[in-house]
Design an enzyme around this catalytic site. Sequence first.
Site, PDB file in Angstrom:
ATOM      1  N   ASP A   1       0.792  -1.251   0.000  1.00  0.00           N
ATOM      2  CA  ASP A   1       0.000   0.000   0.000  1.00  0.00           C
ATOM      3  C   ASP A   1       0.819   1.292   0.000  1.00  0.00           C
ATOM      4  O   ASP A   1       0.489   2.236   0.737  1.00  0.00           O
ATOM      5  CB  ASP A   1      -0.949   0.015   1.209  1.00  0.00           C
ATOM      6  CG  ASP A   1      -1.974  -1.113   1.193  1.00  0.00           C
ATOM      7  OD1 ASP A   1      -1.927  -1.967   0.283  1.00  0.00           O
ATOM      8  OD2 ASP A   1      -2.824  -1.144   2.106  1.00  0.00           O
TER       9      ASP A   1
ATOM     10  N   LYS B   1      -6.841  -5.185  -2.871  1.00  0.00           N
ATOM     11  CA  LYS B   1      -7.580  -5.743  -1.729  1.00  0.00           C
ATOM     12  C   LYS B   1      -8.544  -4.708  -1.169  1.00  0.00           C
ATOM     13  O   LYS B   1      -8.350  -3.508  -1.360  1.00  0.00           O
ATOM     14  CB  LYS B   1      -6.592  -6.202  -0.653  1.00  0.00           C
ATOM     15  CG  LYS B   1      -5.722  -5.073  -0.133  1.00  0.00           C
ATOM     16  CD  LYS B   1      -4.625  -5.576   0.783  1.00  0.00           C
ATOM     17  CE  LYS B   1      -3.780  -4.448   1.323  1.00  0.00           C
ATOM     18  NZ  LYS B   1      -4.507  -3.462   2.155  1.00  0.00           N
TER      19      LYS B   1
ATOM     20  N   CYS C   1      -2.004  -2.627   7.820  1.00  0.00           N
ATOM     21  CA  CYS C   1      -1.880  -3.546   6.678  1.00  0.00           C
ATOM     22  C   CYS C   1      -0.570  -4.334   6.665  1.00  0.00           C
ATOM     23  O   CYS C   1      -0.555  -5.496   6.253  1.00  0.00           O
ATOM     24  CB  CYS C   1      -2.101  -2.776   5.382  1.00  0.00           C
ATOM     25  SG  CYS C   1      -3.815  -2.168   5.287  1.00  0.00           S
TER      26      CYS C   1
END
Length: 241
Positions: A46, A144, A189
């Site tokens: 990310d 995701k 994450c």
Amino acid sequence: MYPATRRTMLKNLSGAGLVAVAGLAGRMAFAAGIRPDGKSALIVVDVQNCFVTGGTLPVKGGEEVVPVINQLAARFENIVITQDWHTPGHASFASAHAGKKPFDTQKMPYGNQVLWPDHCVQGSDDAALHKDLRLPTAQVIVRKGYHQDVDSYSAFMEADGKTPTGLGAYLKQRGITQVFVTGLATDFCVAWTAMDARKAGFAVYVIEDATRAIDLNGSLAAAWKKMQTAGVKRIQSADIA
Ligand SMILES: [Zn+2]
């Protein structure tokens, strides 16, 4: 010359006390020991506009991971990139819940969910990878969090704990046995990705200086504790040979 010098150095150090020597020895073992091979993958979590300065959910210093990750990339044959990739009005957004503000929590069918500002909406500039990320050899991008009603901090498993993203099978089919996790954010994450990678049977390292945290109500310390309990190894980029 070199071995003699090294012996002298170690002999001198031994006078400094057993604890210090043991500490240094441990550090040297790491420095000499971690050499990513064909069975290793770098996972870059990310590193998107939403999570850096100027984004919709900025992580303090998030952009500082970019040069560290770019340098690490040269050491890895296998690189996986992930992107948080939400539908508009996603269930993890505070705006989707009447009376809720960002960073409140909400009980969901799959457990407690932190509610976030709207972020990383599919196809937006905010959801794009950071423009300075240089990963030309990366082989796969895993998106995701695209199911409307379920969040997915982890790159392996959605937050319901039963919907796989497919990354585990992909890595196994390619013979990968160990993963090195970097990116944003350490306590969400990155941590969930690292712990799920352990659950899936991989050896897991988190490269701390290639991550930055949100640290919400002590979440960073709690995440490191959980990761270390799960057998995740905490290292620095300088430990990679
Ligand atoms: Zn998200």
